[in-house]
Design a protein around this motif. Sequence first.
Motif, PDB file in Angstrom:
ATOM      1  N   THR A  89      17.199   4.492   3.339  1.00 22.09           N
ATOM      2  CA  THR A  89      16.848   4.762   4.727  1.00 22.09           C
ATOM      3  C   THR A  89      16.503   6.230   4.847  1.00 22.09           C
ATOM      4  O   THR A  89      17.276   7.095   4.432  1.00 22.09           O
ATOM      5  CB  THR A  89      18.024   4.409   5.664  1.00 22.09           C
ATOM      6  OG1 THR A  89      18.371   3.028   5.464  1.00 22.09           O
ATOM      7  CG2 THR A  89      17.647   4.631   7.114  1.00 22.09           C
ATOM      8  N   LEU A  90      15.356   6.518   5.405  1.00 18.50           N
ATOM      9  CA  LEU A  90      14.885   7.894   5.527  1.00 18.50           C
ATOM     10  C   LEU A  90      15.511   8.564   6.744  1.00 18.50           C
ATOM     11  O   LEU A  90      15.881   7.893   7.710  1.00 18.50           O
ATOM     12  CB  LEU A  90      13.358   7.930   5.632  1.00 18.50           C
ATOM     13  CG  LEU A  90      12.601   7.679   4.325  1.00 18.50           C
ATOM     14  CD1 LEU A  90      12.682   6.250   3.849  1.00 18.50           C
ATOM     15  CD2 LEU A  90      11.160   8.092   4.476  1.00 18.50           C
ATOM     16  N   THR A  91      15.622   9.876   6.693  1.00 19.94           N
ATOM     17  CA  THR A  91      16.209  10.666   7.769  1.00 19.94           C
ATOM     18  C   THR A  91      15.100  11.356   8.552  1.00 19.94           C
ATOM     19  O   THR A  91      14.179  11.922   7.962  1.00 19.94           O
ATOM     20  CB  THR A  91      17.146  11.748   7.181  1.00 19.94           C
ATOM     21  OG1 THR A  91      18.100  11.107   6.336  1.00 19.94           O
ATOM     22  CG2 THR A  91      17.852  12.526   8.264  1.00 19.94           C
ATOM     23  N   GLU A  92      15.209  11.329   9.880  1.00 19.46           N
ATOM     24  CA  GLU A  92      14.215  12.012  10.710  1.00 19.46           C
ATOM     25  C   GLU A  92      14.517  13.506  10.705  1.00 19.46           C
ATOM     26  O   GLU A  92      15.582  13.944  11.134  1.00 19.46           O
ATOM     27  CB  GLU A  92      14.255  11.464  12.142  1.00 19.46           C
ATOM     28  CG  GLU A  92      13.147  11.997  13.011  1.00 19.46           C
ATOM     29  CD  GLU A  92      13.056  11.296  14.360  1.00 19.46           C
ATOM     30  OE1 GLU A  92      12.072  11.541  15.066  1.00 19.46           O
ATOM     31  OE2 GLU A  92      13.967  10.517  14.703  1.00 19.46           O
ATOM     32  N   VAL A  93      13.576  14.315  10.197  1.00 17.23           N
ATOM     33  CA  VAL A  93      13.788  15.763  10.092  1.00 17.23           C
ATOM     34  C   VAL A  93      13.112  16.526  11.228  1.00 17.23           C
ATOM     35  O   VAL A  93      13.601  17.571  11.648  1.00 17.23           O
ATOM     36  CB  VAL A  93      13.324  16.308   8.719  1.00 17.23           C
ATOM     37  CG1 VAL A  93      14.243  15.820   7.616  1.00 17.23           C
ATOM     38  CG2 VAL A  93      11.887  15.936   8.423  1.00 17.23           C
ATOM     39  N   THR A  94      11.988  16.045  11.688  1.00 19.67           N
ATOM     40  CA  THR A  94      11.320  16.561  12.883  1.00 19.67           C
ATOM     41  C   THR A  94      10.776  15.337  13.618  1.00 19.67           C
ATOM     42  O   THR A  94      10.687  14.263  13.019  1.00 19.67           O
ATOM     43  CB  THR A  94      10.154  17.523  12.542  1.00 19.67           C
ATOM     44  OG1 THR A  94       9.200  16.832  11.746  1.00 19.67           O
ATOM     45  CG2 THR A  94      10.633  18.774  11.819  1.00 19.67           C
ATOM     46  N   PRO A  95      10.419  15.473  14.887  1.00 18.79           N
ATOM     47  CA  PRO A  95       9.923  14.300  15.605  1.00 18.79           C
ATOM     48  C   PRO A  95       8.764  13.615  14.865  1.00 18.79           C
ATOM     49  O   PRO A  95       7.732  14.221  14.597  1.00 18.79           O
ATOM     50  CB  PRO A  95       9.456  14.870  16.952  1.00 18.79           C
ATOM     51  CG  PRO A  95      10.304  16.080  17.142  1.00 18.79           C
ATOM     52  CD  PRO A  95      10.492  16.654  15.759  1.00 18.79           C
ATOM     53  N   GLY A  96       8.980  12.373  14.469  1.00 19.76           N
ATOM     54  CA  GLY A  96       7.955  11.585  13.800  1.00 19.76           C
ATOM     55  C   GLY A  96       7.868  11.749  12.297  1.00 19.76           C
ATOM     56  O   GLY A  96       7.103  11.056  11.643  1.00 19.76           O
ATOM     57  N   THR A  97       8.667  12.645  11.710  1.00 21.65           N
ATOM     58  CA  THR A  97       8.632  12.866  10.259  1.00 21.65           C
ATOM     59  C   THR A  97       9.961  12.428   9.661  1.00 21.65           C
ATOM     60  O   THR A  97      11.020  12.942  10.030  1.00 21.65           O
ATOM     61  CB  THR A  97       8.374  14.349   9.917  1.00 21.65           C
ATOM     62  OG1 THR A  97       7.125  14.734  10.511  1.00 21.65           O
ATOM     63  CG2 THR A  97       8.292  14.564   8.419  1.00 21.65           C
ATOM     64  N   TYR A  98       9.896  11.490   8.717  1.00 20.76           N
ATOM     65  CA  TYR A  98      11.076  10.899   8.093  1.00 20.76           C
ATOM     66  C   TYR A  98      11.044  11.224   6.609  1.00 20.76           C
ATOM     67  O   TYR A  98      10.003  11.124   5.962  1.00 20.76           O
ATOM     68  CB  TYR A  98      11.092   9.389   8.337  1.00 20.76           C
ATOM     69  CG  TYR A  98      11.141   9.077   9.812  1.00 20.76           C
ATOM     70  CD1 TYR A  98      12.343   8.838  10.450  1.00 20.76           C
ATOM     71  CD2 TYR A  98       9.975   9.061  10.585  1.00 20.76           C
ATOM     72  CE1 TYR A  98      12.401   8.573  11.810  1.00 20.76           C
ATOM     73  CE2 TYR A  98      10.019   8.803  11.951  1.00 20.76           C
ATOM     74  CZ  TYR A  98      11.235   8.564  12.547  1.00 20.76           C
ATOM     75  OH  TYR A  98      11.293   8.322  13.901  1.00 20.76           O
ATOM     76  N   LEU A  99      12.202  11.606   6.052  1.00 22.32           N
ATOM     77  CA  LEU A  99      12.271  12.129   4.695  1.00 22.32           C
ATOM     78  C   LEU A  99      13.328  11.402   3.882  1.00 22.32           C
ATOM     79  O   LEU A  99      14.406  11.094   4.395  1.00 22.32           O
ATOM     80  CB  LEU A  99      12.627  13.621   4.783  1.00 22.32           C
ATOM     81  CG  LEU A  99      12.243  14.560   3.664  1.00 22.32           C
ATOM     82  CD1 LEU A  99      10.740  14.624   3.491  1.00 22.32           C
ATOM     83  CD2 LEU A  99      12.778  15.948   3.953  1.00 22.32           C
ATOM     84  N   THR A 100      13.033  11.135   2.588  1.00 25.99           N
ATOM     85  CA  THR A 100      14.052  10.600   1.685  1.00 25.99           C
ATOM     86  C   THR A 100      14.934  11.752   1.234  1.00 25.99           C
ATOM     87  O   THR A 100      14.569  12.918   1.365  1.00 25.99           O
ATOM     88  CB  THR A 100      13.416   9.939   0.437  1.00 25.99           C
ATOM     89  OG1 THR A 100      12.679  10.923  -0.289  1.00 25.99           O
ATOM     90  CG2 THR A 100      12.523   8.786   0.799  1.00 25.99           C
ATOM     91  N   SER A 101      16.081  11.434   0.651  1.00 29.71           N
ATOM     92  CA  SER A 101      16.934  12.493   0.105  1.00 29.71           C
ATOM     93  C   SER A 101      16.337  12.965  -1.217  1.00 29.71           C
ATOM     94  O   SER A 101      15.529  12.267  -1.838  1.00 29.71           O
ATOM     95  CB  SER A 101      18.360  11.989  -0.080  1.00 29.71           C
ATOM     96  OG  SER A 101      18.371  10.913  -0.994  1.00 29.71           O
TER      97      SER A 101
END
Length: 152
Positions: A89-101
């Motif tokens: 599950t990706l984490t939202e780092v900025t509005p609309g941008t999701y990042l893997t670890s």
Amino acid sequence: MTINNSWSTPKYWLYLFLLPLLFCSACEEYFNPNIEGAEPVLVIEGAITDMPGPYNIKLSYSAGIYVEDQQAVENATVMIMEESGEEETLTEVTPGTYLTSENGIQGAPNKSYKLSIRLADGSQYESNYQTMPTGISLDTVEAEVEYQYLSV
């Protein structure tokens, strides 16, 4: 007898400079499509590769012609799943941008992956599994100078 030297008249020089401008002008017709009332569509940007992550997925809604009009999709649940069962599950780092670890899921050739997205309003989107192709290896890279002579 009078000789008229047309080269010295101001009219001649005016025509000489204005006439080429007429030939250089171009017609432009602007096209602004009427997209009023069109429903926004979910836009998904991202990729998974065989290189170490983190990978990012950007979610937004389509909008007008100008990029500034795009609206980021916030508070979604974004998952990358491997066919064998591994998922992240990706984490939202900025509005609309999701990042893997950093040490999260990593693509591998000949394995299949899909993307699953659940928006805050409950709507669900899911791709089909797609197989990552095997990479191409390069032995060497060479350059050769080639001269071409043009006759005028």
